[in-house]
Scaffold this active site. Sequence first.
Site, PDB file in Angstrom:
ATOM      1  N   SER A 135       0.859  -1.183   0.000  1.00 48.87           N
ATOM      2  CA  SER A 135       0.000   0.000   0.000  1.00 48.87           C
ATOM      3  C   SER A 135       0.897   1.235   0.000  1.00 48.87           C
ATOM      4  O   SER A 135       1.802   1.350   0.828  1.00 48.87           O
ATOM      5  CB  SER A 135      -0.886  -0.027   1.247  1.00 48.87           C
ATOM      6  OG  SER A 135      -1.687   1.122   1.309  1.00 48.87           O
ATOM      7  N   LYS A 161      -0.972  -0.829  -4.399  1.00 51.77           N
ATOM      8  CA  LYS A 161      -2.198  -0.079  -4.074  1.00 51.77           C
ATOM      9  C   LYS A 161      -1.837   1.383  -3.854  1.00 51.77           C
ATOM     10  O   LYS A 161      -0.976   1.702  -3.027  1.00 51.77           O
ATOM     11  CB  LYS A 161      -2.831  -0.693  -2.831  1.00 51.77           C
ATOM     12  CG  LYS A 161      -3.848   0.168  -2.110  1.00 51.77           C
ATOM     13  CD  LYS A 161      -4.612  -0.667  -1.095  1.00 51.77           C
ATOM     14  CE  LYS A 161      -4.772   0.050   0.228  1.00 51.77           C
ATOM     15  NZ  LYS A 161      -5.530  -0.753   1.209  1.00 51.77           N
ATOM     16  N   LYS A 163      -2.928   5.157  -2.786  1.00 54.92           N
ATOM     17  CA  LYS A 163      -3.915   5.969  -2.078  1.00 54.92           C
ATOM     18  C   LYS A 163      -4.260   7.170  -2.953  1.00 54.92           C
ATOM     19  O   LYS A 163      -3.358   7.836  -3.490  1.00 54.92           O
ATOM     20  CB  LYS A 163      -3.344   6.449  -0.743  1.00 54.92           C
ATOM     21  CG  LYS A 163      -3.106   5.333   0.261  1.00 54.92           C
ATOM     22  CD  LYS A 163      -4.410   4.771   0.808  1.00 54.92           C
ATOM     23  CE  LYS A 163      -4.155   3.827   1.971  1.00 54.92           C
ATOM     24  NZ  LYS A 163      -5.402   3.270   2.529  1.00 54.92           N
ATOM     25  N   ASP A 188      -7.050   3.178  -3.544  1.00 51.88           N
ATOM     26  CA  ASP A 188      -7.834   3.192  -2.301  1.00 51.88           C
ATOM     27  C   ASP A 188      -8.122   4.646  -1.939  1.00 51.88           C
ATOM     28  O   ASP A 188      -7.204   5.442  -1.740  1.00 51.88           O
ATOM     29  CB  ASP A 188      -7.050   2.508  -1.166  1.00 51.88           C
ATOM     30  CG  ASP A 188      -7.863   2.398   0.134  1.00 51.88           C
ATOM     31  OD1 ASP A 188      -9.044   2.811   0.149  1.00 51.88           O
ATOM     32  OD2 ASP A 188      -7.305   1.881   1.132  1.00 51.88           O
ATOM     33  N   GLU A 213     -10.928   0.835  -4.021  1.00 52.68           N
ATOM     34  CA  GLU A 213     -11.332   0.502  -2.654  1.00 52.68           C
ATOM     35  C   GLU A 213     -12.019   1.694  -1.994  1.00 52.68           C
ATOM     36  O   GLU A 213     -11.490   2.807  -2.025  1.00 52.68           O
ATOM     37  CB  GLU A 213     -10.065   0.093  -1.873  1.00 52.68           C
ATOM     38  CG  GLU A 213     -10.308  -0.380  -0.453  1.00 52.68           C
ATOM     39  CD  GLU A 213      -9.001  -0.811   0.232  1.00 52.68           C
ATOM     40  OE1 GLU A 213      -7.966  -0.987  -0.466  1.00 52.68           O
ATOM     41  OE2 GLU A 213      -8.999  -0.962   1.461  1.00 52.68           O
ATOM     42  N   ASP A 238     -13.991  -1.636   2.215  1.00 54.68           N
ATOM     43  CA  ASP A 238     -13.144  -1.759   3.403  1.00 54.68           C
ATOM     44  C   ASP A 238     -13.969  -1.226   4.583  1.00 54.68           C
ATOM     45  O   ASP A 238     -14.672  -1.989   5.247  1.00 54.68           O
ATOM     46  CB  ASP A 238     -11.836  -0.967   3.160  1.00 54.68           C
ATOM     47  CG  ASP A 238     -10.914  -0.864   4.373  1.00 54.68           C
ATOM     48  OD1 ASP A 238     -11.286  -1.320   5.468  1.00 54.68           O
ATOM     49  OD2 ASP A 238      -9.802  -0.297   4.249  1.00 54.68           O
ATOM     50  N   LYS A 262     -10.107  -7.018   7.182  1.00 57.06           N
ATOM     51  CA  LYS A 262      -9.131  -6.705   8.224  1.00 57.06           C
ATOM     52  C   LYS A 262      -9.637  -7.341   9.499  1.00 57.06           C
ATOM     53  O   LYS A 262     -10.773  -7.088   9.910  1.00 57.06           O
ATOM     54  CB  LYS A 262      -9.005  -5.189   8.427  1.00 57.06           C
ATOM     55  CG  LYS A 262      -8.369  -4.454   7.260  1.00 57.06           C
ATOM     56  CD  LYS A 262      -8.256  -2.966   7.543  1.00 57.06           C
ATOM     57  CE  LYS A 262      -7.688  -2.254   6.316  1.00 57.06           C
ATOM     58  NZ  LYS A 262      -7.784  -0.785   6.435  1.00 57.06           N
ATOM     59  N   GLY A 290      -4.387  -4.120   5.681  1.00 59.33           N
ATOM     60  CA  GLY A 290      -3.402  -3.853   6.724  1.00 59.33           C
ATOM     61  C   GLY A 290      -3.712  -2.568   7.460  1.00 59.33           C
ATOM     62  O   GLY A 290      -4.502  -1.738   7.006  1.00 59.33           O
TER      63      GLY A 290
HETATM   64  O1  OSB Z   1      -7.490   1.823   4.129  1.00 66.35           O
HETATM   65  O2  OSB Z   1      -6.357   0.057   3.959  1.00 66.35           O
HETATM   66  C1  OSB Z   1      -6.526   1.161   4.476  1.00 66.35           C
HETATM   67  C2  OSB Z   1      -3.551   2.040   6.738  1.00 66.35           C
HETATM   68  C3  OSB Z   1      -4.225   2.596   7.810  1.00 66.35           C
HETATM   69  C4  OSB Z   1      -5.594   2.705   7.769  1.00 66.35           C
HETATM   70  C5  OSB Z   1      -6.301   2.259   6.656  1.00 66.35           C
HETATM   71  C6  OSB Z   1      -5.651   1.682   5.586  1.00 66.35           C
HETATM   72  C7  OSB Z   1      -4.251   1.594   5.623  1.00 66.35           C
HETATM   73  C8  OSB Z   1      -3.445   1.063   4.536  1.00 66.35           C
HETATM   74  C9  OSB Z   1      -2.079   0.532   4.880  1.00 66.35           C
HETATM   75  O3  OSB Z   1      -3.790   1.061   3.378  1.00 66.35           O
HETATM   76  C10 OSB Z   1      -1.968  -0.923   4.666  1.00 66.35           C
HETATM   77  C11 OSB Z   1      -0.707  -1.458   5.308  1.00 66.35           C
HETATM   78  O4  OSB Z   1      -0.719  -1.821   6.495  1.00 66.35           O
HETATM   79  O5  OSB Z   1       0.317  -1.502   4.632  1.00 66.35           O
HETATM   80 MG    MG Z   2      -8.605   0.751   2.722  1.00 64.14          MG
END
Ligand code: OSB
Ligand code: MG
Length: 368
Positions: A135, A161, A163, A188, A213, A238, A262, A290
């Site tokens: 991510s 992924k 953001k 995401d 996402e 999510d 998760k 994650g």
């Molecule tokens: O939306 O998946 C998410 C991290 C913190 C809160 C929400 C998210 C995330 C990540 C990081 O996308 C995923 C990771 O742990 O590498």
């Molecule tokens: Mg997410």
Amino acid sequence: MRVERVVVREIEMQLLAPFETSFGREDVRRVLIVEAQGGGISGFAECCALSGPFYNEETVGTCWHMLRDFLAPVVLGREFQHPSEVDGWFAPIRRNHIARAALESAVWDLHAQAVGEPLWRSLGGDRTRIDVGVSVGIHPDLASLCRTVEGFIRDGYRKVKIKIKPGKDVEVIRELRRQFGDVPMMADANSAYTLADIDTLRRLDEFGLMMIEQPLGHDDIIDHASLQKALRTPICLDESIHHAEDARRAIAIGACRIINIKIARVGGLAPAKALHDVCLAAGVPVWCGGMLETGIGRAHNIAITTLPGFTLPGDTSGSHRYWAEDIIDPPVTMEPDGTILVPQSPGRGYEVVRARLDARTVRSEALR
Ligand code: OSB
Ligand code: MG
């Protein structure tokens, strides 16, 4: 067996680089580590709430309160045959899933060690390796994002992924596609859009993303169903999915074609498995999300990812993605082929290094 003692610790871990999403930014990761002791064994799990209530409503502080004042008292001294009973004990408590997941998962680890089998086997998994994705947070500029993504592609991740948020979406994905071709990529949004942004979201269709996402409200499935009808790109939920029933409803109305599971968001390993089972029966692929976990949380993510419905690469990268030195030994490492080998030893499968844990602890409390 029974849990005789619960130790809750707050630790601070310096992230190798700040992680930014559409809802905020983490520099120092504050997490709670929960230890459930019984019969001379310690089960460990991580409470991965963020410092502020911006991903979901929970925080490090609310989880401390829930664990100490409500959850540990329900578990302490209570006889159980199997860790799948713990989620039922928590049923009278509304939500607070991240806090619940931490204690529930620690009891699973305790049980798996007590019966001498790997946690993934206790859960019913059967994979020997899992596919790894990464991510990538929001970057200050496109050039630095491209450098980061280039490094991750070179490392061999099976999914990247990205953001996104309004203003950092279509042009960002276009440039990544231009530079890196058709690598497996997804976006995401962490709820940064509304249906009023439908034109922008439709423009993402041309890039062949694996999925987008959580584009819309954290508490919505209705608008996501409307959006999915207008998009070719599969929607993955999510934030909107808190338990198996949410998944059943979201799938029934066509709000998504993929679900991110998760353990923390859904309240533990047993609820995560139940959600997985609903998706598997419906033919909806899932992957493990994650929460910027330390190795303890990663170990649990690896275990749940061995279930058969986890057919897409998850966000569980190796320890070195975020940490200079993890608190487990060995660290989680990704093989050159973009997989993580599932550990074969009892329980979580990675030793907790107590000296490192102690060095990072800012407060701790033992509950009996
Ligand atoms: O939306 O998946 C998410 C991290 C913190 C809160 C929400 C998210 C995330 C990540 C990081 O996308 C995923 C990771 O742990 O590498
Ligand atoms: Mg997410």
